[in-house]
Design a protein around this motif. Structure first.
Motif: not given
Length: 375
Positions: A2-5, A57-59, A62-63
């Motif tokens: 899943s990615r950070l909102r 990058d969108v982890a 965090f970014l």
């Protein structure tokens, strides 16, 4: 995964003021998001700078981003000597844009923060310059490249498989050993000399890549441990016997040294390198397993684990030897801090710490910690 909102996407550019340094060569910044903020780890920046960040990058939590424009530079900023050191270049150097004294202050701040956060230890840290790289360049005696057509070399970008061609790496030492990723292991041995003593090392085996590192580390370990004639010493993760040799000279023939290394080839070479020292015994095998088989105690221990650290099982085994002191050589401050917390739980404390700039222009730092029994 899943990615950070977040409203931020890869390629977005946003202005921000940079916060403190983080472990791993990044600086921390916070970008506004609703009624809070989101953390972005930024390369190519410095604390307190005002920069334009490009999101790379969108982890999950965090970014990541690169500082692609410097609006308000730090007084510690310098022009990177290598054109590939900035955004879009190779991922080898984190700090070429930072003056060398400031690089060491950043590394000291990281070590201090890791000790505090992971081990609850407040300790003033100073990172020392190492002989052999006054300008921070041309120090790396072993290089791993990716082979390219026509005999050219390349390095991978940070957090990427993309390869950047490299004509002249400025941290490569003259005459450095070249290793190509994916190529068969290098056969044979090379001979390294430290303080007048020779050590045979496998061509693809571990040896410190900074020319001043072995002598510096031996000096720090021996100074902190202060081995005495007749003492029983253990050298754990001993490699080809670097520390074992000088421990043996210090404890003398009335003392003893047990040298334990998990890599069979390195252990065999240690046996050859230490053959003239009859009071040294070499053992090949996993450190925790060999220690479990031994029915002995130790007065002093050198602990030089790989990057992930010794971990709790080995720390417990070391404490069971009841040493008066342990010299812990660490290339990762987070692993060091975690293991120090395990030592503290067993009645041992950090008594002294020296840190060394053995990897200039990068975020890496080497530490030697003296750990002593409480009471």
């Amino acid at each position: 995964m899943s990615r950070l909102r977040t409203p931020y996407e890869v390629g977005d550019r946003v202005e921000a003021t940079i916060g403190p340094v983080a472990h791993g060569g990044h600086m921390v910044a916070r970008l506004p998001f609703e009624d809070t903020s989101v953390v972005v780890f930024v390369r190519h920046a410095l604390p307190e700078e005002r920069v334009v960040i490009e999101i790379t990058d969108v982890a999950k939590r965090f970014l990541r981003g690169d500082a692609v424009e410097i609006l308000e530079p730090s007084p510690d900023r310098v022009e990177a000597p290598c054109a590939l050191a900035g955004p879009g270049g190779c991922g080898g150097c984190d700090f070429q844009h930072v003056a060398l004294p400031a690089q060491r202050r950043l590394k000291a701040a990281v070590v201090s923060e890791q000790l505090k956060r992971l081990a609850g230890i407040d300790h003033d840290v100073a990172v020392e310059q190492v002989r052999g790289s006054a300008d921070g360049l041309h120090w790396r005696t072993r290089m791993q490249y990716v082979g390219l057509p026509e005999g050219r070399y390349g390095l991978r970008k940070n957090h990427s498989h993309e390869i950047v061609p490299v004509e002249d790496c400025l941290i490569e030492a003259p005459g450095a050993r070249i290793v190509l990723a994916g190529e068969p292991p290098v056969r044979g041995t090379v001979t390294e000399t430290v303080l007048g003593r020779s050590f045979d090392v496998a061509g693809d085996g571990f040896w410190q890549v900074h020319p001043g590192a072995p002598e510096t580390l031996v000096g720090a370990v021996m100074d902190l441990l202060a081995p005495q004639p007749g003492e029983r010493a253990m050298d754990l993760y001993a490699g080809v016997g670097l520390f074992s040799a000088f421990l043996a000279e210090a404890v003398g023939p009335t003392g003893s040294v047990t040298s334990i290394e998990g890599d069979r080839r390195a252990s065999d070479l240690a046996g050859s390198n230490l053959a003239d020292l009859r009071h040294v015994k070499t053992r090949a095998g996993r450190v925790d397993r060999v220690l479990a088989e031994l029915d002995t105690m130790a007065d002093i221990v050198v602990l030089d684990p790989p990057r992930e650290g010794a971990r709790k099982e080995v720390v417990d085994a070391v404490v069971d030897l009841a040493p008066r002191a342990v010299a812990y050589v660490a290339c990762d401050p987070a692993a060091l801090a975690r293991d120090l917390s395990y030592f503290a739980a067993r009645g041992y404390k950090l008594a002294n710490l020296r840190s060394f700039d053995m990897f200039p222009m990068t975020h890496h730092v080497e530490c030697v910690a003296l750990i002593e029994r409480v009471g």
